[in-house]
Design a protein around this motif. Sequence first.
Motif, PDB file in Angstrom:
ATOM      1  N   GLY A  72     -49.869  33.149  11.715  1.00  0.00           N
ATOM      2  CA  GLY A  72     -51.091  32.238  11.935  1.00  0.00           C
ATOM      3  C   GLY A  72     -51.143  32.042  13.519  1.00  0.00           C
ATOM      4  O   GLY A  72     -49.769  31.400  14.112  1.00  0.00           O
ATOM      5  N   ILE A  73     -52.139  32.365  13.959  1.00  0.00           N
ATOM      6  CA  ILE A  73     -52.593  32.057  15.542  1.00  0.00           C
ATOM      7  C   ILE A  73     -53.437  31.152  15.795  1.00  0.00           C
ATOM      8  O   ILE A  73     -54.455  30.745  14.998  1.00  0.00           O
ATOM      9  CB  ILE A  73     -53.092  33.296  15.914  1.00  0.00           C
ATOM     10  N   CYS A  74     -52.988  30.332  16.657  1.00  0.00           N
ATOM     11  CA  CYS A  74     -54.350  29.236  16.888  1.00  0.00           C
ATOM     12  C   CYS A  74     -55.312  29.840  17.655  1.00  0.00           C
ATOM     13  O   CYS A  74     -55.295  30.491  18.617  1.00  0.00           O
ATOM     14  CB  CYS A  74     -53.550  28.067  17.850  1.00  0.00           C
ATOM     15  N   ILE A  75     -56.554  29.184  17.340  1.00  0.00           N
ATOM     16  CA  ILE A  75     -57.800  29.869  17.787  1.00  0.00           C
ATOM     17  C   ILE A  75     -57.961  29.532  19.169  1.00  0.00           C
ATOM     18  O   ILE A  75     -58.483  30.026  20.142  1.00  0.00           O
ATOM     19  CB  ILE A  75     -59.120  29.577  16.916  1.00  0.00           C
ATOM     20  N   GLN A  76     -57.591  28.188  19.271  1.00  0.00           N
ATOM     21  CA  GLN A  76     -57.571  27.625  20.675  1.00  0.00           C
ATOM     22  C   GLN A  76     -56.931  28.182  21.849  1.00  0.00           C
ATOM     23  O   GLN A  76     -57.211  28.530  22.747  1.00  0.00           O
ATOM     24  CB  GLN A  76     -57.380  26.121  20.707  1.00  0.00           C
ATOM     25  N   CYS A  77     -55.421  28.045  21.550  1.00  0.00           N
ATOM     26  CA  CYS A  77     -54.312  28.531  22.552  1.00  0.00           C
ATOM     27  C   CYS A  77     -54.033  29.738  22.393  1.00  0.00           C
ATOM     28  O   CYS A  77     -53.435  30.225  23.444  1.00  0.00           O
ATOM     29  CB  CYS A  77     -53.423  27.467  22.643  1.00  0.00           C
ATOM     30  N   LYS A  78     -54.378  30.487  21.398  1.00  0.00           N
ATOM     31  CA  LYS A  78     -53.915  31.979  20.996  1.00  0.00           C
ATOM     32  C   LYS A  78     -52.545  32.134  20.744  1.00  0.00           C
ATOM     33  O   LYS A  78     -52.111  33.209  20.906  1.00  0.00           O
ATOM     34  CB  LYS A  78     -54.537  33.073  22.039  1.00  0.00           C
ATOM     35  N   LYS A  79     -51.775  31.075  20.636  1.00  0.00           N
ATOM     36  CA  LYS A  79     -50.299  31.022  20.597  1.00  0.00           C
ATOM     37  C   LYS A  79     -50.153  31.014  19.010  1.00  0.00           C
ATOM     38  O   LYS A  79     -50.745  30.390  18.292  1.00  0.00           O
ATOM     39  CB  LYS A  79     -49.501  29.991  21.243  1.00  0.00           C
ATOM     40  N   PRO A  80     -48.726  31.588  18.565  1.00  0.00           N
ATOM     41  CA  PRO A  80     -48.517  31.434  17.184  1.00  0.00           C
ATOM     42  C   PRO A  80     -48.268  29.986  16.796  1.00  0.00           C
ATOM     43  O   PRO A  80     -47.673  29.004  17.472  1.00  0.00           O
ATOM     44  CB  PRO A  80     -47.022  32.202  17.108  1.00  0.00           C
ATOM     45  N   VAL A  81     -48.581  29.471  15.487  1.00  0.00           N
ATOM     46  CA  VAL A  81     -48.357  28.217  14.912  1.00  0.00           C
ATOM     47  C   VAL A  81     -47.225  28.215  14.022  1.00  0.00           C
ATOM     48  O   VAL A  81     -46.312  27.808  14.277  1.00  0.00           O
ATOM     49  CB  VAL A  81     -49.753  27.720  14.198  1.00  0.00           C
ATOM     50  N   TYR A  82     -47.585  29.077  12.861  1.00  0.00           N
ATOM     51  CA  TYR A  82     -46.342  29.639  11.995  1.00  0.00           C
ATOM     52  C   TYR A  82     -46.825  30.637  11.119  1.00  0.00           C
ATOM     53  O   TYR A  82     -48.106  30.930  11.214  1.00  0.00           O
ATOM     54  CB  TYR A  82     -45.992  28.461  11.117  1.00  0.00           C
ATOM     55  N   GLY A  83     -45.859  31.398  10.619  1.00  0.00           N
ATOM     56  CA  GLY A  83     -46.258  32.422   9.874  1.00  0.00           C
ATOM     57  C   GLY A  83     -45.625  32.542   8.577  1.00  0.00           C
ATOM     58  O   GLY A  83     -44.602  31.593   8.313  1.00  0.00           O
ATOM     59  N   TYR A  84     -45.849  33.113   7.707  1.00  0.00           N
ATOM     60  CA  TYR A  84     -45.163  33.136   6.073  1.00  0.00           C
ATOM     61  C   TYR A  84     -45.165  34.533   5.613  1.00  0.00           C
ATOM     62  O   TYR A  84     -45.873  35.309   5.928  1.00  0.00           O
ATOM     63  CB  TYR A  84     -45.845  32.252   5.150  1.00  0.00           C
ATOM     64  N   LEU A  85     -44.168  34.647   4.811  1.00  0.00           N
ATOM     65  CA  LEU A  85     -43.716  35.890   4.372  1.00  0.00           C
ATOM     66  C   LEU A  85     -43.422  35.536   2.759  1.00  0.00           C
ATOM     67  O   LEU A  85     -42.879  34.709   2.206  1.00  0.00           O
ATOM     68  CB  LEU A  85     -42.324  36.524   4.960  1.00  0.00           C
ATOM     69  N   LYS A  86     -44.181  36.599   1.686  1.00  0.00           N
ATOM     70  CA  LYS A  86     -44.094  36.628   0.326  1.00  0.00           C
ATOM     71  C   LYS A  86     -42.416  36.834   0.270  1.00  0.00           C
ATOM     72  O   LYS A  86     -41.908  37.850   0.965  1.00  0.00           O
ATOM     73  CB  LYS A  86     -44.790  37.634  -0.249  1.00  0.00           C
ATOM     74  N   SER A  87     -41.676  36.168  -0.683  1.00  0.00           N
ATOM     75  CA  SER A  87     -40.295  36.605  -0.758  1.00  0.00           C
ATOM     76  C   SER A  87     -40.009  36.304  -2.200  1.00  0.00           C
ATOM     77  O   SER A  87     -40.470  35.728  -2.947  1.00  0.00           O
ATOM     78  CB  SER A  87     -39.447  35.329   0.264  1.00  0.00           C
ATOM     79  N   TYR A  88     -38.991  37.313  -2.706  1.00  0.00           N
ATOM     80  CA  TYR A  88     -38.581  37.108  -3.777  1.00  0.00           C
ATOM     81  C   TYR A  88     -37.179  36.521  -3.924  1.00  0.00           C
ATOM     82  O   TYR A  88     -36.550  36.553  -5.127  1.00  0.00           O
ATOM     83  CB  TYR A  88     -38.725  38.853  -4.467  1.00  0.00           C
ATOM     84  N   VAL A  89     -36.755  35.962  -3.024  1.00  0.00           N
ATOM     85  CA  VAL A  89     -35.423  35.291  -2.997  1.00  0.00           C
ATOM     86  C   VAL A  89     -35.373  34.136  -3.855  1.00  0.00           C
ATOM     87  O   VAL A  89     -34.680  33.850  -5.049  1.00  0.00           O
ATOM     88  CB  VAL A  89     -35.027  34.956  -1.695  1.00  0.00           C
ATOM     89  N   LYS A  90     -36.411  33.326  -3.602  1.00  0.00           N
ATOM     90  CA  LYS A  90     -36.679  31.851  -4.208  1.00  0.00           C
ATOM     91  C   LYS A  90     -38.092  31.421  -4.203  1.00  0.00           C
ATOM     92  O   LYS A  90     -38.822  31.195  -5.199  1.00  0.00           O
ATOM     93  CB  LYS A  90     -35.550  30.818  -3.741  1.00  0.00           C
ATOM     94  N   HIS A  91     -38.219  31.113  -2.829  1.00  0.00           N
ATOM     95  CA  HIS A  91     -39.807  30.729  -2.381  1.00  0.00           C
ATOM     96  C   HIS A  91     -40.281  31.715  -1.146  1.00  0.00           C
ATOM     97  O   HIS A  91     -39.441  32.192  -0.759  1.00  0.00           O
ATOM     98  CB  HIS A  91     -39.826  29.148  -2.309  1.00  0.00           C
ATOM     99  N   ASP A  92     -41.378  31.370  -1.068  1.00  0.00           N
ATOM    100  CA  ASP A  92     -41.835  32.224  -0.007  1.00  0.00           C
ATOM    101  C   ASP A  92     -41.287  31.534   1.277  1.00  0.00           C
ATOM    102  O   ASP A  92     -40.844  30.298   1.460  1.00  0.00           O
ATOM    103  CB  ASP A  92     -43.449  31.980   0.350  1.00  0.00           C
ATOM    104  N   LEU A  93     -41.307  32.174   2.587  1.00  0.00           N
ATOM    105  CA  LEU A  93     -40.230  31.769   3.722  1.00  0.00           C
ATOM    106  C   LEU A  93     -41.484  31.495   4.815  1.00  0.00           C
ATOM    107  O   LEU A  93     -42.480  32.174   4.771  1.00  0.00           O
ATOM    108  CB  LEU A  93     -39.608  32.643   4.238  1.00  0.00           C
ATOM    109  N   ALA A  94     -41.290  30.499   5.519  1.00  0.00           N
ATOM    110  CA  ALA A  94     -41.899  30.198   6.814  1.00  0.00           C
ATOM    111  C   ALA A  94     -41.208  30.510   8.030  1.00  0.00           C
ATOM    112  O   ALA A  94     -40.032  30.486   8.109  1.00  0.00           O
ATOM    113  CB  ALA A  94     -42.413  28.708   6.659  1.00  0.00           C
TER     114      ALA A  94
END
Length: 154
Positions: A72-94
């Motif tokens: 997830g990239i901020c449209i205003q400052c073009k810097k990363p806000v946070y990302g996520y990954l599908k995970s099969y460990v337990k829950h998805d990761l941020a």
Amino acid sequence: MSFEISCSCQHNELVLNGPVIMRFICHCLICQNVYQAPYADVVVAWKNDVITTKFQSIDFKKFRMPPAVNRGICIQCKKPVYGYLKSYVKHDLAFIPAQNFKDSSLLPEPCLHEFYHRAVSPVADDLPKYYGYMHSMFGLSKALLKNIYTADNA
Ligand SMILES: [Zn+2]
Ligand SMILES: [Zn+2]
């Protein structure tokens, strides 16, 4: 534990209502590009624990084939806000940039370097360093499982 998070222009604000699983440094070319920096300092948490309090201008995209972090990239400052990954460990990761935490003194120290073959300049520390894609994925997965297990049994 609760952490306040925002992108550098404050257009996107989040709260992490839960534990930090771990923190690591990634030197891959995608991170260098997305972070506009020599490497990314990344905090891993459960995606379910991330609550968006002010969520206005964010653009999610993947930069390579799966399994890839949805960044997830901020449209205003073009810097990363946070990302996520599908995970099969337990829950998805941020994956949250450490620089986006309002109080970074609450965070643990990074525990490893991955994609170190892409390092722009050498880092003098005693942390494990993983080279290449397979080795980096192995190192990250191993540390994640260890930290998740430790957190679950704390
Ligand atoms: Zn921003
Ligand atoms: Zn990376």
